[in-house]
Design an enzyme around this catalytic site. Structure first.
Site, short mmCIF file in Angstrom:
data_model
loop_
_atom_site.label_atom_id
_atom_site.label_comp_id
_atom_site.label_asym_id
_atom_site.label_seq_id
_atom_site.Cartn_x
_atom_site.Cartn_y
_atom_site.Cartn_z
N ARG A 216 0.84 -1.19 0.00
CA ARG A 216 0.00 0.00 0.00
C ARG A 216 0.88 1.24 0.00
O ARG A 216 1.96 1.26 0.61
CB ARG A 216 -0.89 0.04 1.24
CG ARG A 216 -2.14 -0.77 1.14
CD ARG A 216 -3.12 -0.19 0.10
NE ARG A 216 -4.34 -0.98 0.02
CZ ARG A 216 -4.54 -1.98 -0.82
NH1 ARG A 216 -3.62 -2.33 -1.68
NH2 ARG A 216 -5.70 -2.63 -0.83
N HIS A 264 -1.23 0.53 -9.69
CA HIS A 264 -1.98 -0.34 -8.76
C HIS A 264 -2.68 -1.48 -9.52
O HIS A 264 -3.90 -1.65 -9.44
CB HIS A 264 -3.00 0.46 -7.95
CG HIS A 264 -3.44 -0.25 -6.69
ND1 HIS A 264 -3.66 0.38 -5.49
CD2 HIS A 264 -3.70 -1.56 -6.44
CE1 HIS A 264 -4.04 -0.49 -4.57
NE2 HIS A 264 -4.07 -1.70 -5.13
P1 NDP Z 1 -2.50 -11.52 4.34
O1 NDP Z 1 -3.27 -11.04 5.50
O2 NDP Z 1 -2.73 -12.89 3.84
O3 NDP Z 1 -0.93 -11.38 4.65
C1 NDP Z 1 -0.38 -10.30 5.33
C2 NDP Z 1 1.02 -10.67 5.78
O4 NDP Z 1 1.63 -9.53 6.38
C3 NDP Z 1 1.01 -11.77 6.84
O5 NDP Z 1 2.07 -12.66 6.60
C4 NDP Z 1 1.25 -11.00 8.14
O6 NDP Z 1 1.88 -11.76 9.16
C5 NDP Z 1 2.17 -9.90 7.65
N1 NDP Z 1 2.16 -8.75 8.54
C6 NDP Z 1 1.12 -7.95 8.88
N2 NDP Z 1 1.51 -6.97 9.72
C7 NDP Z 1 2.83 -7.17 9.92
C8 NDP Z 1 3.80 -6.51 10.70
N3 NDP Z 1 3.50 -5.43 11.45
N4 NDP Z 1 5.07 -6.98 10.68
C9 NDP Z 1 5.38 -8.07 9.95
N5 NDP Z 1 4.51 -8.74 9.18
C10 NDP Z 1 3.25 -8.29 9.17
O7 NDP Z 1 -2.76 -10.47 3.18
P2 NDP Z 1 -2.54 -10.68 1.60
O8 NDP Z 1 -1.28 -11.43 1.39
O9 NDP Z 1 -3.79 -11.20 0.98
O10 NDP Z 1 -2.38 -9.17 1.10
C11 NDP Z 1 -1.36 -8.36 1.64
C12 NDP Z 1 -1.52 -6.94 1.15
O11 NDP Z 1 -1.13 -6.83 -0.20
C13 NDP Z 1 -2.96 -6.39 1.16
O12 NDP Z 1 -3.36 -5.99 2.45
C14 NDP Z 1 -2.83 -5.22 0.21
O13 NDP Z 1 -2.37 -4.10 0.93
C15 NDP Z 1 -1.74 -5.68 -0.75
N6 NDP Z 1 -2.30 -6.02 -2.07
C16 NDP Z 1 -2.00 -5.21 -3.13
C17 NDP Z 1 -2.48 -5.49 -4.38
C18 NDP Z 1 -2.07 -4.69 -5.56
O14 NDP Z 1 -2.62 -4.87 -6.64
N7 NDP Z 1 -1.09 -3.81 -5.42
C19 NDP Z 1 -3.37 -6.63 -4.61
C20 NDP Z 1 -3.60 -7.43 -3.45
C21 NDP Z 1 -3.08 -7.13 -2.23
P3 NDP Z 1 1.16 -13.05 9.79
O15 NDP Z 1 1.11 -14.07 8.68
O16 NDP Z 1 2.05 -13.46 10.87
O17 NDP Z 1 -0.22 -12.60 10.21
C1 OXD Z 2 -5.76 -4.71 -3.37
C2 OXD Z 2 -6.41 -5.50 -4.38
O1 OXD Z 2 -5.92 -5.00 -2.17
O2 OXD Z 2 -6.53 -5.02 -5.51
O3 OXD Z 2 -5.02 -3.78 -3.72
O4 OXD Z 2 -6.80 -6.64 -4.10
#
Ligand code: NDP
Ligand code: OXD
Length: 301
Positions: A216, A264
Site C-alpha cells: 500500500r 496499482h
Molecule cells: P494476508 O493477511 O494474507 O498477509 C499479510 C502478511 O503480512 C502476513 O504474513 C502478516 O503476518 C504480515 N504482517 C502484517 N503486519 C505485519 C507486521 N507489522 N510486521 C510483519 N509482518 C506483518 O494479506 P494478503 O497477502 O492477501 O495481502 C497483503 C496486502 O497486499 C494487502 O493488504 C494489500 O495491501 C496488498 N495487495 C496489493 C495489491 C495490488 O494490486 N497492489 C493486490 C492485493 C493485495 P502473519 O502471517 O504473521 O499474520
Molecule cells: C488490493 C487488491 O488490495 O486489488 O489492492 O486486491
C-alpha cells in the site's frame, strides 16, 4: 456492472444482484455487499446486512469508515488467481530490477546501442519479502522456482519449503533487512506498517539494494525512496502503489530514471473470478459454515 451481473447470473442465479447506486433497491433487502471503497456511513444503512465482501485483498478503504458495522463479517478477497497474479507481478518486478529493464527502456527510447552488464544472477541474489500471507507466500514460492534465495518477514513464524522465516521487530527483522538484495513489500495497511518503507529502513539494508512495493502507498515515504535512489543506497525501485492514487502527473517519481511505475495493477483478479469466489462463500455462509479470510478489527488486517 454487466460483467458482474452476467457472472452472478451464471454462478448463482438465485441471487438478485444490483448496482451499488440503484435507486430502486430497498436497503432492508440487502443481505450481501461487494465493495472496494464505499462512502463512509453507507454500510450502516443496511439493517439486514449479513456479510461485507471486500473486492480487494486490502480492505483499508472499507475500514476507514467510522460508522462501519463491525459486528458484520468483512471478508478480504483471496482467490487463487489473485495470488498467482501477484506472484507473477513480483517475479516480473524482481527480474526487471535484476536485468535493469528501466535502463534498457530508456536506451531504446533514445535509440542508443549501449552495452551494460547487469551483475546479478538469481542464484546469488536474496529476495526478502515483507508479509508472507496469501500474496507473499505465492510470490516467495514462484521466486524460489526461478532460483532466488528467498526469505520472508511476518508477525508469526512460517513454514514454507525453502523459504527462511524471520519474525518480530528486533534482531530477526534487522538480519532479514541486512540479507535482502531486493526487498518486496506485500504488507497490509495497518498503523504498524504506516511509513515503514523509509530512510530508517534503508539504513538497515545493503547499499545498492532493489525495492518493490505492491502493498500500500501509505507504507512508503516516496521522498525517502527517491533520495535513496539518488544517493545509490537503492539501485532501483518498482512501485505499484502510492500515497495518492492516481499518482499526480507532476510527481517526480514518474520520470525518475531508476523507477518503474505501475498503476496499482499488481494483482487484479477478473470480475468472473471474484464473482465465483463470492458466490461460493455466500453458499457456505447460507449453510452456516465459517467464512475464511475475515478482517480482524483488533489485528488491523
Ligand atoms: P494476508 O493477511 O494474507 O498477509 C499479510 C502478511 O503480512 C502476513 O504474513 C502478516 O503476518 C504480515 N504482517 C502484517 N503486519 C505485519 C507486521 N507489522 N510486521 C510483519 N509482518 C506483518 O494479506 P494478503 O497477502 O492477501 O495481502 C497483503 C496486502 O497486499 C494487502 O493488504 C494489500 O495491501 C496488498 N495487495 C496489493 C495489491 C495490488 O494490486 N497492489 C493486490 C492485493 C493485495 P502473519 O502471517 O504473521 O499474520
Ligand atoms: C488490493 C487488491 O488490495 O486489488 O489492492 O486486491
Amino acid at each position: 456492472m454487466p460483467d458482474w451481473t452476467s457472472a452472478f447470473a451464471r454462478l448463482a442465479p438465485h441471487l438478485d444482484v444490483r448496482f451499488w447506486d440503484d435507486p430502486t433497491v430497498d436497503p432492508a433487502q440487502v443481505h450481501y455487499v461487494l465493495v472496494w471503497d464505499p462512502e463512509p456511513g453507507r454500510l450502516r444503512r443496511y439493517p439486514n446486512l449479513k456479510v461485507i465482501f471486500g473486492s480487494g485483498a486490502g480492505v483499508d478503504f472499507i475500514v476507514r469508515d467510522p460508522d462501519l458495522p463491525k459486528h458484520i463479517p468483512l471478508v478480504r478477497m483471496a482467490t487463487a488467481g489473485a495470488a498467482q497474479r501477484m506472484a507473477e507481478y513480483v517475479t516480473w518486478a524482481v527480474l526487471s530490477l535484476m536485468k535493469e529493464a528501466r535502463r534498457s527502456a530508456r536506451l531504446q527510447q533514445e535509440r542508443r546501442w549501449e552495452y551494460f552488464e547487469p551483475e546479478r544472477i538469481a542464484t546469488r541474489t536474496t529476495v526478502g519479502i515483507m508479509g508472507l500471507g496469501h500474496m507473499g507466500s505465492a510470490a516467495a514460492l514462484m521466486l524460489k522456482g526461478v532460483g532466488f534465495r528467498v526469505i520472508g518477514w511476518s508477525r508469526s513464524r512460517k513454514d514454507l519449503p525453502g523459504v527462511e522465516s524471520f519474525v518480530g521487530q528486533g534482531a530477526e527483522r534487522d538480519a532479514f533487512l541486512r540479507e535482502s538484495d531486493i526487498l518486496v513489500c506485500l504488507l497490509p495497511a495497518t498503523e504498524e506498517t504506516r511509513g515503514i518503507i523509509s530512510a530508517s529502513l534503508f539504513a538497515r539494508m545493503k547499499d545498492g539494494a532493489g525495492l518493490v512495493n505492491a502493498g500500500r502507498g501509505m507504507q512508503q515515504v516516496t521522498g525517502d525512496i527517491l533520495a535513496a535512489l539518488d544517493s545509490g543506497k537503492l539501485s532501483g525501485a518498482v512501485l505499484d502503489v502510492f500515497e495518492e492514487e492516481p499518482l499526480p502527473p507532476e510527481h517526480p517519481v514518474w520520470t525518475h530514471p531508476k523507477v518503474l511505475v505501475t498503476p496499482h495493477i499488481a494483482s487484479l483478479p477478473s470480475r468472473a473470478e471474484r464473482a465465483e469466489h463470492v458466490a461460493e462463500l455466500i453458499r457456505r455462509h447460507a449453510r452456516g459454515e465459517a467464512l475464511p479470510n475475515c478482517y480482524d478489527h483488533a489485528r488491523g488486517y
